[in-house]
Design a protein around this motif. Structure first.
Motif, PDB file in Angstrom:
ATOM      1  N   SER A 160       0.840  -1.192   0.000  1.00 20.00           N
ATOM      2  CA  SER A 160       0.000   0.000   0.000  1.00 20.00           C
ATOM      3  C   SER A 160       0.879   1.247   0.000  1.00 20.00           C
ATOM      4  CB  SER A 160      -0.912  -0.011   1.232  1.00 20.00           C
ATOM      5  OG  SER A 160      -0.131   0.123   2.404  1.00 20.00           O
ATOM      6  N   LYS A 161       0.273   2.362  -0.340  1.00 18.55           N
ATOM      7  CA  LYS A 161       1.024   3.630  -0.388  1.00 18.55           C
ATOM      8  C   LYS A 161       1.609   3.986   0.974  1.00 18.55           C
ATOM      9  CE  LYS A 161       0.591   4.877  -4.641  1.00 18.55           C
ATOM     10  NZ  LYS A 161       1.737   4.929  -5.511  1.00 18.55           N
ATOM     11  N   GLY A 162       0.921   3.633   2.044  1.00 23.36           N
ATOM     12  CA  GLY A 162       1.405   3.935   3.381  1.00 23.36           C
ATOM     13  C   GLY A 162       2.619   3.102   3.788  1.00 23.36           C
ATOM     14  N   ASP A 163       2.715   1.896   3.234  1.00 22.11           N
ATOM     15  CA  ASP A 163       3.821   1.009   3.584  1.00 22.11           C
ATOM     16  C   ASP A 163       4.982   1.067   2.591  1.00 22.11           C
ATOM     17  OD1 ASP A 163       2.677   0.076   5.890  1.00 22.11           O
ATOM     18  OD2 ASP A 163       1.634  -1.569   4.886  1.00 22.11           O
ATOM     19  N   GLU A 164       4.806   1.793   1.505  1.00 25.12           N
ATOM     20  CA  GLU A 164       5.851   1.846   0.487  1.00 25.12           C
ATOM     21  C   GLU A 164       7.140   2.473   1.022  1.00 25.12           C
ATOM     22  OE1 GLU A 164       6.432   3.257  -4.142  1.00 25.12           O
ATOM     23  OE2 GLU A 164       4.563   3.700  -3.098  1.00 25.12           O
ATOM     24  N   ALA A 165       7.034   3.519   1.802  1.00 28.05           N
ATOM     25  CA  ALA A 165       8.217   4.165   2.372  1.00 28.05           C
ATOM     26  C   ALA A 165       8.934   3.233   3.348  1.00 28.05           C
ATOM     27  CB  ALA A 165       7.829   5.463   3.070  1.00 28.05           C
ATOM     28  N   SER A 166       8.163   2.464   4.109  1.00 29.68           N
ATOM     29  CA  SER A 166       8.773   1.515   5.043  1.00 29.68           C
ATOM     30  C   SER A 166       9.534   0.431   4.302  1.00 29.68           C
ATOM     31  CB  SER A 166       7.704   0.873   5.925  1.00 29.68           C
ATOM     32  OG  SER A 166       7.054   1.836   6.688  1.00 29.68           O
ATOM     33  N   ARG A 207       6.165  -3.750  10.422  1.00 27.09           N
ATOM     34  CA  ARG A 207       5.223  -3.356   9.369  1.00 27.09           C
ATOM     35  C   ARG A 207       4.738  -4.490   8.471  1.00 27.09           C
ATOM     36  NH1 ARG A 207       3.267   1.811   9.661  1.00 27.09           N
ATOM     37  NH2 ARG A 207       3.572   2.248   7.487  1.00 27.09           N
TER      38      ARG A 207
END
Length: 161
Positions: free
Chosen positions: A56-62, A121
């Motif tokens: 997801s977009k929220g987990d992409e940075a992680s 995550r």
């Protein structure tokens, strides 16, 4: 002393190899589905064929942070290995391997950050499979975490005799 240096060198090389394997292979999480075994890593989702890891977009940075820190840990481990070889032949007797130990402890910190982010995550993200569990790459990363800490401390304490 020569046996100790050789042992540390062998464990250091094994750590670098295990870091490469744990970063490259896609078996951080394993589960099963109607179509067979599913494994995910830092890069791909593999069933019968491998596809881009759905994040997801929220987990992409992680995920990018985990990838970056694992690559940095490989770089620091290789730099520490080269530094050890250089210092082995250039240091005077009685001097310690401070630089090698410091670089190896930075490698240890990168592994800690990467695996901690992944644990926080992504370990519960395999909703599309049944019976998810950690794969061998995740376990190898934790083993590398332990080895790099031990090697880093040994380098700091070790004297060239």
């Amino acid at each position: 002393m020569l046996v100790l240096l050789a042992g540390i060198f062998v464990v250091h090389i094994a750590t670098v190899i295990m870091l490469f394997v744990s970063t490259i292979a896609n078996v951080w999480m394993v589960g099963s589905s109607n179509f067979g075994t599913i494994s995910t890593g830092l890069w791909l989702l593999c069933n019968r064929t491998c596809t881009q890891l759905p994040v997801s977009k929220g987990d992409e940075a992680s995920l990018k942070a985990v990838q970056a820190f694992m690559i940095l840990s490989i770089i620091f481990a290789v730099v520490a290995l080269v530094l050890f070889i250089v210092q082995l032949f250039t240091l005077e007797k009685g001097k310690r391997f401070y630089m090698t130990g410091a670089v190896m402890l930075v490698c240890w910190m990168c592994i800690l950050i990467a695996v901690s982010i992944y644990t926080a995550r992504f370990t519960s993200m395999m909703w599309y499979s049944t019976n998810p569990h950690h794969g061998y790459c995740f376990i190898l990363a934790w083993i590398c975490f332990c080895f790099s800490f031990i090697i880093g401390i040994l380098y700091l304490v070790l004297r060239k005799k």
